[in-house]
Design a protein around this motif. Sequence first.
Motif, PDB file in Angstrom:
ATOM      1  N   ILE A 246       3.774  93.059  53.984  1.00 36.74           N
ATOM      2  CA  ILE A 246       4.686  92.539  55.015  1.00 36.74           C
ATOM      3  C   ILE A 246       5.359  91.258  54.515  1.00 36.74           C
ATOM      4  O   ILE A 246       6.568  91.069  54.687  1.00 36.74           O
ATOM      5  CB  ILE A 246       3.923  92.294  56.337  1.00 36.74           C
ATOM      6  CG1 ILE A 246       3.511  93.647  56.939  1.00 36.74           C
ATOM      7  CG2 ILE A 246       4.776  91.515  57.322  1.00 36.74           C
ATOM      8  CD1 ILE A 246       2.541  93.546  58.094  1.00 36.74           C
ATOM      9  N   ALA A 247       4.562  90.406  53.858  1.00 38.14           N
ATOM     10  CA  ALA A 247       5.129  89.164  53.316  1.00 38.14           C
ATOM     11  C   ALA A 247       6.212  89.481  52.291  1.00 38.14           C
ATOM     12  O   ALA A 247       7.312  88.902  52.330  1.00 38.14           O
ATOM     13  CB  ALA A 247       4.029  88.322  52.688  1.00 38.14           C
ATOM     14  N   ALA A 248       5.927  90.414  51.409  1.00 39.94           N
ATOM     15  CA  ALA A 248       6.899  90.789  50.382  1.00 39.94           C
ATOM     16  C   ALA A 248       8.163  91.335  51.032  1.00 39.94           C
ATOM     17  O   ALA A 248       9.292  91.026  50.607  1.00 39.94           O
ATOM     18  CB  ALA A 248       6.291  91.832  49.451  1.00 39.94           C
TER      19      ALA A 248
ATOM     20  N   GLN B 209      19.559  98.316  56.601  1.00 42.48           N
ATOM     21  CA  GLN B 209      18.298  97.823  57.170  1.00 42.48           C
ATOM     22  C   GLN B 209      17.168  98.272  56.258  1.00 42.48           C
ATOM     23  O   GLN B 209      16.981  99.458  56.021  1.00 42.48           O
ATOM     24  CB  GLN B 209      18.116  98.415  58.580  1.00 42.48           C
ATOM     25  CG  GLN B 209      16.920  97.880  59.319  1.00 42.48           C
ATOM     26  CD  GLN B 209      17.032  96.385  59.605  1.00 42.48           C
ATOM     27  OE1 GLN B 209      18.057  95.890  60.042  1.00 42.48           O
ATOM     28  NE2 GLN B 209      15.963  95.658  59.301  1.00 42.48           N
ATOM     29  N   VAL B 210      16.416  97.290  55.729  1.00 39.84           N
ATOM     30  CA  VAL B 210      15.297  97.630  54.846  1.00 39.84           C
ATOM     31  C   VAL B 210      14.195  98.307  55.661  1.00 39.84           C
ATOM     32  O   VAL B 210      13.813  97.818  56.707  1.00 39.84           O
ATOM     33  CB  VAL B 210      14.740  96.367  54.156  1.00 39.84           C
ATOM     34  CG1 VAL B 210      13.541  96.713  53.282  1.00 39.84           C
ATOM     35  CG2 VAL B 210      15.825  95.703  53.337  1.00 39.84           C
ATOM     36  N   HIS B 211      13.733  99.439  55.173  1.00 42.36           N
ATOM     37  CA  HIS B 211      12.625 100.126  55.839  1.00 42.36           C
ATOM     38  C   HIS B 211      11.309  99.513  55.394  1.00 42.36           C
ATOM     39  O   HIS B 211      11.070  99.399  54.200  1.00 42.36           O
ATOM     40  CB  HIS B 211      12.611 101.617  55.476  1.00 42.36           C
ATOM     41  CG  HIS B 211      13.828 102.346  55.913  1.00 42.36           C
ATOM     42  ND1 HIS B 211      13.891 103.064  57.081  1.00 42.36           N
ATOM     43  CD2 HIS B 211      15.050 102.450  55.354  1.00 42.36           C
ATOM     44  CE1 HIS B 211      15.094 103.578  57.210  1.00 42.36           C
ATOM     45  NE2 HIS B 211      15.826 103.231  56.169  1.00 42.36           N
TER      46      HIS B 211
ATOM     47  N   ASP C 198      13.748  90.924  52.368  1.00 43.14           N
ATOM     48  CA  ASP C 198      14.666  91.447  53.372  1.00 43.14           C
ATOM     49  C   ASP C 198      15.993  90.682  53.360  1.00 43.14           C
ATOM     50  O   ASP C 198      17.059  91.292  53.311  1.00 43.14           O
ATOM     51  CB  ASP C 198      14.008  91.365  54.755  1.00 43.14           C
ATOM     52  CG  ASP C 198      14.765  92.197  55.771  1.00 43.14           C
ATOM     53  OD1 ASP C 198      15.274  93.262  55.364  1.00 43.14           O
ATOM     54  OD2 ASP C 198      14.843  91.799  56.942  1.00 43.14           O
ATOM     55  N   GLY C 199      15.917  89.344  53.376  1.00 41.56           N
ATOM     56  CA  GLY C 199      17.118  88.508  53.404  1.00 41.56           C
ATOM     57  C   GLY C 199      18.059  88.807  52.246  1.00 41.56           C
ATOM     58  O   GLY C 199      19.204  89.214  52.452  1.00 41.56           O
ATOM     59  N   PRO C 200      17.565  88.645  51.001  1.00 42.59           N
ATOM     60  CA  PRO C 200      18.422  88.912  49.846  1.00 42.59           C
ATOM     61  C   PRO C 200      19.020  90.323  49.834  1.00 42.59           C
ATOM     62  O   PRO C 200      20.205  90.483  49.529  1.00 42.59           O
ATOM     63  CB  PRO C 200      17.471  88.736  48.662  1.00 42.59           C
ATOM     64  CG  PRO C 200      16.410  87.839  49.152  1.00 42.59           C
ATOM     65  CD  PRO C 200      16.276  88.098  50.603  1.00 42.59           C
TER      66      PRO C 200
ATOM     67  N   VAL D 289       6.991 101.336  49.585  1.00 43.35           N
ATOM     68  CA  VAL D 289       8.058 100.864  50.458  1.00 43.35           C
ATOM     69  C   VAL D 289       9.402 100.984  49.735  1.00 43.35           C
ATOM     70  O   VAL D 289      10.400 101.452  50.297  1.00 43.35           O
ATOM     71  CB  VAL D 289       7.808  99.404  50.894  1.00 43.35           C
ATOM     72  CG1 VAL D 289       9.018  98.841  51.622  1.00 43.35           C
ATOM     73  CG2 VAL D 289       6.588  99.332  51.796  1.00 43.35           C
ATOM     74  N   GLY D 290       9.420 100.583  48.458  1.00 44.01           N
ATOM     75  CA  GLY D 290      10.631 100.737  47.655  1.00 44.01           C
ATOM     76  C   GLY D 290      11.063 102.189  47.615  1.00 44.01           C
ATOM     77  O   GLY D 290      12.244 102.515  47.780  1.00 44.01           O
TER      78      GLY D 290
END
Lengths: 235, 372
Positions: free
Chosen positions: B312-314, B334-336, B319-321, B115-116
């Motif tokens: 998904i939890a990670a 927007q984080v993918h 996402d917020g920070p 994801v990163g």
Amino acid sequence: MIVFDRVSKKYGSRDALSELSFELKTGEFAFLTGHSGAGKSTLLKLVMLIERATRGQVWVKGQNLTQLRDRQIPYLRRDIGVVFQNHQLLADRNVFDNVALPLQIAGLRGREIGRRVRAALDKVDLLDREKQFPISLSGGEQQRVGIARAVVNKPSLVLADEPTGNLDPELSAEVMKLFLQFNQVGVTVLIASHDIALIRAMGRRVLGLSEGKLVHDDILSVSRPAASNPATFQD
Amino acid sequence: MLGPKTDRAKNQGSANSRSQKTESFLSRHANKPASRDSKSTRSQRTNEPKKASRASSAGATQSRTRWQEQLNAYGLHHVDSARSSLERLLSVPAQSLLTCLVIAIALALPAILYVGLINVQSQAENWDRPAKMTVYLNKKASDTAIEQLIKTLRSRENIDELEYIDAQQGLIEFQKVSGFGDILNSLDENPLPSVIVISPKETRVDLLEPLKEELSNNPIVDSIQLDLQWVARLQQFALLAQRIVFAMTAILGLSVILVIGNIIRLAIASRKDEIVVVKLVGATNAFVRRPFLYTGLWYGLGGGFLALLIVIAAQIWLDGPITRLTELYGSSYQVHGLSATDSAILVFGACVLGSLGAWVAVSRHLAAIKPS
């Protein structure tokens, strides 16, 4: 049904069977007897293809086992019912599921399985115990479940390795009666046993083994107590 | 449970039905010759068993639909193996959950890295396009010289787009965007130079560097801004990260295979007696293998889903920070996350790894168990 043609089986340097020849015809009822280590179990293992002969030919139901491939072994075993001294029942399954096992393996459907399992249990008079687990049954009952499992798939050959080994004479006689009943409907029966008294009472063909050799092949009965040297068969 | 437990109908134990059953039980045997010693009987039994069984009505149905039944039975055993192995896992929920968690963690790690990676890559791609070369022209350059330069540049192959912004236009735009309108108006002359913005077809340092070199030799060119180095670095970094993710996936995937393989090995060992019995009553290796393969599959499936949850939890947690951080930099980002396809691949891959691990264990240890 079973033909041994000069069959030898070696475990390392020890001869478990040497140059053994005999024939068991279809529909026959015979006992296999001899000392511990005389080769009774080895003989049964060769018929089941648990072991393969070192030399010689073994024929079962017209099939040359020497040439039978490993992956065909299961199909051979499906038409042979086996009864063990220690029953070999699965402790985590109830009586019904234990008896149903060969049918499930053969791929029968649920309804047909139910019908045949009940028929087999009925035959050994344990129909009312189908929901119980083997541990809650007596030794004789466990052995009868083992017999039901051996015959549930309607095999044409039934082998038994010391089926009465742990039973008292009365129960042994009952078990033998069952085998006789199967034999009466055409099933070939071969029973390995020490129980000379019982064998005598049955008056059937007896194959006597000693040190891997066939030393006796005759009918041993009460009427012919001197048929052979009984010491050969007794422990 | 190696073999499926059969659904059994209610037992009707009336005396009548009992005796009926006994009869049917004996029916096939009744057809068999009971004679003990005739040679012809033996050959009939051995060579024509099918014919003999066809003679009885039960046997006829049996042989006619035999292959069909075999096929049905095959499917049936798959369903039963799947169900019974799942029941087995659910009967020890804590233990099964722990195993799934081990698998999930091993899979979540490369998934999070992935994801990163896709986020870095998407940025690298976004920066790829505006990698433009800005050529600031000398204010004293004549219009003809500028036109000449534009003409030669347009004939170049590597140049996708070319935009000329003259000093006046640049000033108007700058006034609009910057909000320094009044100050700019107070100036005596336009402080801005004319600019040519070149969009290359490919952002490649080795192609753009010579162009830059050539242009800087042109007398009407004042300076050139080509900030390519960091784009190249970012792309290289993304490539490196991609390799690292691949390597991690391979290593951790292997560890999943080993973990499941080991668990299945233990399961096989603990059910050795059972395996011996079913083999004795005629079970094929495939029959014995099947429930264990399904066990591996269930572990994989459970692990895959848990891994997805972890990712998904990670993602939600970060996402917020990340959004706030990008806001502080004056941009919105927007984080993918994992796409639906990626998620499906993760879970499916976990199932494959689980089955593979089971297969490894089963092929190594099951053959060794033989009745003796």
